[in-house]
Scaffold this active site. Structure first.
Site, PDB file in Angstrom:
ATOM      1  N   GLU A 192       3.314  -7.361   6.274  1.00 19.10           N
ATOM      2  CA  GLU A 192       2.578  -7.530   5.025  1.00 19.10           C
ATOM      3  C   GLU A 192       1.980  -8.931   4.987  1.00 19.10           C
ATOM      4  OE1 GLU A 192       4.074  -5.700   1.659  1.00 19.10           O
ATOM      5  OE2 GLU A 192       2.864  -6.843   0.245  1.00 19.10           O
TER       6      GLU A 192
ATOM      7  N   ARG B 153      14.071 -13.446  -6.401  1.00 20.09           N
ATOM      8  CA  ARG B 153      12.710 -13.969  -6.578  1.00 20.09           C
ATOM      9  C   ARG B 153      12.261 -13.895  -8.041  1.00 20.09           C
ATOM     10  NH1 ARG B 153       8.621 -11.454  -3.778  1.00 20.09           N
ATOM     11  NH2 ARG B 153       7.548 -13.316  -3.078  1.00 20.09           N
TER      12      ARG B 153
ATOM     13  N   GLU C 122       5.805  -5.474  -9.072  1.00 20.72           N
ATOM     14  CA  GLU C 122       4.855  -4.718  -8.257  1.00 20.72           C
ATOM     15  C   GLU C 122       5.456  -3.398  -7.778  1.00 20.72           C
ATOM     16  OE1 GLU C 122       3.556  -7.641  -5.338  1.00 20.72           O
ATOM     17  OE2 GLU C 122       2.091  -8.433  -6.756  1.00 20.72           O
TER      18      GLU C 122
ATOM     19  N   ASN D 221       9.254  -6.301  -0.052  1.00 22.36           N
ATOM     20  CA  ASN D 221       8.996  -4.939  -0.541  1.00 22.36           C
ATOM     21  C   ASN D 221       9.760  -4.006   0.393  1.00 22.36           C
ATOM     22  OD1 ASN D 221       7.103  -5.742  -2.582  1.00 22.36           O
ATOM     23  ND2 ASN D 221       5.633  -6.089  -0.934  1.00 22.36           N
TER      24      ASN D 221
ATOM     25  N   GLU E 216      -2.553 -15.928   3.097  1.00 15.50           N
ATOM     26  CA  GLU E 216      -3.150 -14.800   2.379  1.00 15.50           C
ATOM     27  C   GLU E 216      -4.425 -15.194   1.628  1.00 15.50           C
ATOM     28  OE1 GLU E 216      -0.437 -12.882  -0.298  1.00 15.50           O
ATOM     29  OE2 GLU E 216      -1.940 -11.480  -1.034  1.00 15.50           O
TER      30      GLU E 216
ATOM     31  N   ASP F 117       0.010 -16.854  -7.842  1.00 17.81           N
ATOM     32  CA  ASP F 117       0.323 -16.230  -6.567  1.00 17.81           C
ATOM     33  C   ASP F 117      -0.395 -16.914  -5.411  1.00 17.81           C
ATOM     34  OD1 ASP F 117       1.277 -14.515  -4.724  1.00 17.81           O
ATOM     35  OD2 ASP F 117       0.045 -12.802  -5.295  1.00 17.81           O
TER      36      ASP F 117
HETATM   37  C1  BDP Z   1       1.469 -11.215  -3.210  1.00 16.97           C
HETATM   38  C2  BDP Z   1       1.109 -10.364  -2.066  1.00 16.97           C
HETATM   39  C3  BDP Z   1       1.993  -9.174  -1.922  1.00 16.97           C
HETATM   40  C4  BDP Z   1       3.443  -9.602  -1.974  1.00 16.97           C
HETATM   41  C5  BDP Z   1       3.701 -10.343  -3.243  1.00 16.97           C
HETATM   42  C6  BDP Z   1       5.096 -10.936  -3.312  1.00 16.97           C
HETATM   43  O1  BDP Z   1      -0.241  -9.971  -2.214  1.00 16.97           O
HETATM   44  O2  BDP Z   1       1.662  -8.578  -0.705  1.00 16.97           O
HETATM   45  O3  BDP Z   1       4.283  -8.508  -1.882  1.00 16.97           O
HETATM   46  O4  BDP Z   1       2.827 -11.420  -3.355  1.00 16.97           O
HETATM   47  O5  BDP Z   1       5.205 -12.139  -3.154  1.00 16.97           O
HETATM   48  O6  BDP Z   1       0.933 -12.443  -2.902  1.00 16.97           O
HETATM   49  O7  BDP Z   1       6.053 -10.238  -3.550  1.00 16.97           O
END
Ligand code: BDP
Length: 682
Positions: free
Chosen positions: A162, A322, A289, A205, A396, A368
């Site tokens: 990811e 987290r 998420e 995730n 990212e 983020d």
């Molecule tokens: C975001 C990402 C996602 C991650 C999420 C996270 O786009 O892929 O799962 O953060 O930190 O930046 O959990």
């Protein structure tokens, strides 16, 4: 493979350097104890010196006073102990070391309280030699500033990563854990060489295939990986699925207050420790998420984390929980809901309720990992809770390892931010190193930027971020400049032009990237989902809570208490008032905190709209200049690595122009205000 050796490549020293070194320590390593970490340390030292000197040192157990390098723990090696007074020994903590080089030559001693400390001392000595530092009379004592120096892999069982920009996973392939662990071992070396001491090996995730890692079938193979890391002093963690009791335990719920659920976690944890006695613990993304969590059962995050903490406590394990928790199904028409507020709103009411072995892992900023964000206000607001800071080494939102973006300066800014929680000097680095609040645990985490690309990070120069993370986690006082230079010397050698050029490229790169992508603290103008490249309104009317509010009159998110979301009030004074005030908010964060007309004048005297244009023109030019700088290094850097970097910088130079043109055209059309210099295409 060009780049594979990263900063551990260790080119042969010049003849004169070798002669001088040889006089200092002969060609012998004195090791007199049996300890797995000392074994690793001795092997690393022998290999490193073999490369630097061109011949393999002899390993001896006893010495007659002839020149040698002594390595050992104070408790296990009489020679190592005898080199230091009691007070000198006492200054060395669990993972610390002393390195002493006798002024008159003839002896180098690397000693620590533990084998892990000695291992770090070995890497330190090799780094000194590799960067050409003077050895004679060197006398160092170092302890890491942070307890937890952790890497988070976002690797999935199917082999994808990811937000990975450097190939596939080195841990998993096609649903299976890899059998050949040699690449993982090489990764462990890289990490240990910069002081990393913990790693979570699967994505936060966690879906079914990774949930199965906790089962009898997978644990033996996970344990083999743990052994590989363990030899390098790195504890293995697993990211866990909060709903694991349902998914693999056959229970009907995962309610943290349900005794059956608690018993399940206790038994599971015990089973894990039976196969991995040094297991570090669990990393958890919950209620975020679409991942499951305690909210489903009407419980809060303290209930959820404490249940896991209770199961881990008998074994000394940690829960890393987290704080990236927000509503990702928010209605974009609701202008009062602000994702930036979410972590603070969720977690501050829970301060003091987490068990001792829970560490909250907080992203550096409230949103983020954008190119520029203010520092998360949580750091100044949880005096009774263990906190760690989470950085994103994987790029990212910062160019995806196709653009150059050395992140250490960004991280330094976050660490040096003064929360004011205990008056002036209450910096973020002092929160996470535990000195400010006297908390039990804390430290640094970074989302890894490596994959199975031959050079680990795709963009070779992105290795500097992994390197820099480790160095900074060990010692947050190191400067971004110093780290850049050290990395460059170790990676490319001592050629002065190379060192100066690469160092300057690294240090300019974040500001360059920011200037053509997201000046003034505006975020999220990226293509949705994959987040690469410009997209002005891609996220503007979506549920993710990621807006810039550009309209025909102005741009920016009003986060003041007076007229906006109130986010600015989550800071302590004087930060809160500073961000609340339009005049006193620094330009680089202006649009993060305020909605202003395009004609608003910045501290530079320019209007916002003209700054938007100029910044992107300058940024694209500077991106091109990065390429020019690099091409001057042709034949000074080996062809393989030269070509890798050149190809990325070429792509960046072209792509920076796309960023410039797409965004500038958008702003002209949106605002109706042309570029005073007539460069922008409509
Ligand atoms: C975001 C990402 C996602 C991650 C999420 C996270 O786009 O892929 O799962 O953060 O930190 O930046 O959990």
């Amino acid at each position: 493979e060009p780049g594979y050796a990263a900063w551990l490549g260790r080119e042969r020293l010049t003849d004169s350097a070798r002669l001088a070194l040889k006089a200092t320590w002969g060609q012998a390593l004195h090791v007199a104890e049996d300890d797995p970490h000392i074994e690793t340390a001795a092997a690393e030292l022998a290999d490193g010196l073999t490369k630097l000197m061109g011949e393999r040192p002899a390993r001896i157990r006893a010495s007659d006073g002839a020149p040698c390098i002594v390595l050992g723990t104070f408790g296990g090696s009489a020679k190592a102990a005898a080199a230091f007074h009691a007070a000198e020994r006492a200054a060395v903590g669990d993972e610390g070391y002393r390195v002493r080089v006798r002024e008159d030559g003839g002896r180098i001693t690397i000693a620590g309280a533990t084998g892990r400390g000695v291992l770090y001392g070995v890497f330190r000595l090799l780094r000194m030699i590799g960067t050409g530092a003077a050895l004679a009379g060197a006398d160092l004592c170092e302890n890491p500033a942070n307890e937890l120096r952790m890497i988070n892999q976002w690797d999935n069982a199917d082999g994808s990563v990811e937000r990975g920009y450097a190939g596939r996973s080195i841990f998993y392939r096609d649903g299976e854990i890899v059998r050949d662990l040699s690449r993982i071992r090489d990764y462990a070396r890289l990490l240990a060489s910069v002081g990393v001491n913990a790693i979570a090996i699967n994505n936060v995730n966690v879906h079914r295939p990774e949930t199965l890692f906790m089962t009898e079938r997978c644990l033996p193979r996970i344990a083999r990986i743990a052994d590989v890391f363990g030899a390098y002093g790195i504890r293995l963690f697993l990211s866990v699925n909060y709903a694991a009791p349902i998914e693999i335990g056959g229970l009907s719920a995962a309610d943290p207050l349900d005794p059956e659920v608690r018993a399940w976690w206790r038994a599971k944890t015990e089973e894990i420790y039976r196969s991995m006695p040094d297991f570090g613990g669990y990393l958890v993304k919950a209620d975020s998420e679409f991942r499951p969590g305690p909210f489903t059962y009407g419980r809060d995050h303290a209930d959820g984390a404490n249940m896991l903490a209770e199961a881990l406590q008998p074994f000394g394990g940690l829960v890393i929980w987290r704080c990236f928790v927000y509503n990702c199904k928010q209605d974009w028409r609701d202008r009062k809901t602000d994702r930036a507020r979410a972590a603070f709103d969720h977690f501050t009411p829970l301060d003091g309720r987490f068990r001792d072995n829970v560490v909250l892992q907080v992203k550096n900023g409230p949103m983020d990992f954008q190119v520029r964000e203010p520092v998360s206000p949580l750091f100044g607001a949880m005096a009774h809770t263990n906190l760690a800071i989470e950085f994103q080494a994987t790029q990212e939102y910062t160019g995806q390892q196709r653009h150059l973006c050395y992140l250490v300066p960004q991280w330094k800014e976050a660490l040096d931010f003064d929360t004011r929680a205990r008056g002036a000097g209450s910096t973020v680095k002092r929160v996470v190193d535990r000195s400010l609040f006297g908390t039990r645990h804390g430290g640094f985490a970074a989302v890894s930027n490596i994959g199975d690309d031959a050079n680990w990070t795709g963009h070779l120069l992105a290795q500097a971020n992994l390197y820099g993370f480790g160095r900074l986690a060990w010692d947050p006082e190191l400067s971004a400049e110093g780290i850049a230079e050290e990395w460059t010397r170790l990676t490319f050698g001592a050629d002065d032009l190379v060192v100066r050029t690469v160092r300057a490229m690294l240090l300019d790169s974040w500001s360059i990237y920011e200037s053509y992508t997201a000046p003034l603290g505006v975020g999220w103008m990226v293509k949705p989902n994959h987040h690469y490249g410009p997209d002005v309104d891609g996220y503007e009317y979506s549920m993710w809570g990621t807006y810039h509010f550009a309209d025909r009159d102005g741009i920016g998110v009003d986060r003041t208490a007076a007229t906006g979301t109130g986010y600015a009030r989550q800071y302590r004074e004087p930060n809160a008032s500073q961000y609340e005030s339009l005049e006193r908010t620094p330009d680089e964060l202006l649009l993060f905190f305020h909605h202003v007309p395009y004609t608003y004048r910045l501290k530079s005297g320019k209007t916002v709209i003209q700054h938007i244009y100029d910044s992107r023109f300058e940024g694209a030019e500077r991106a091109e200049a990065l390429l020019d700088s690099w091409t001057r290094l042709e034949r000074r850097v080996d062809d393989g690595r030269y070509a890798q970097v050149k190809a990325r910088l070429e792509e960046q130079a072209v792509h920076a122009k796309e960023w410039r043109d797409v965004l500038n055209a958008y702003f002209w059309r949106k605002s109706g205000i042309p570029d005073t210099r007539g460069r922008v295409i409509y």
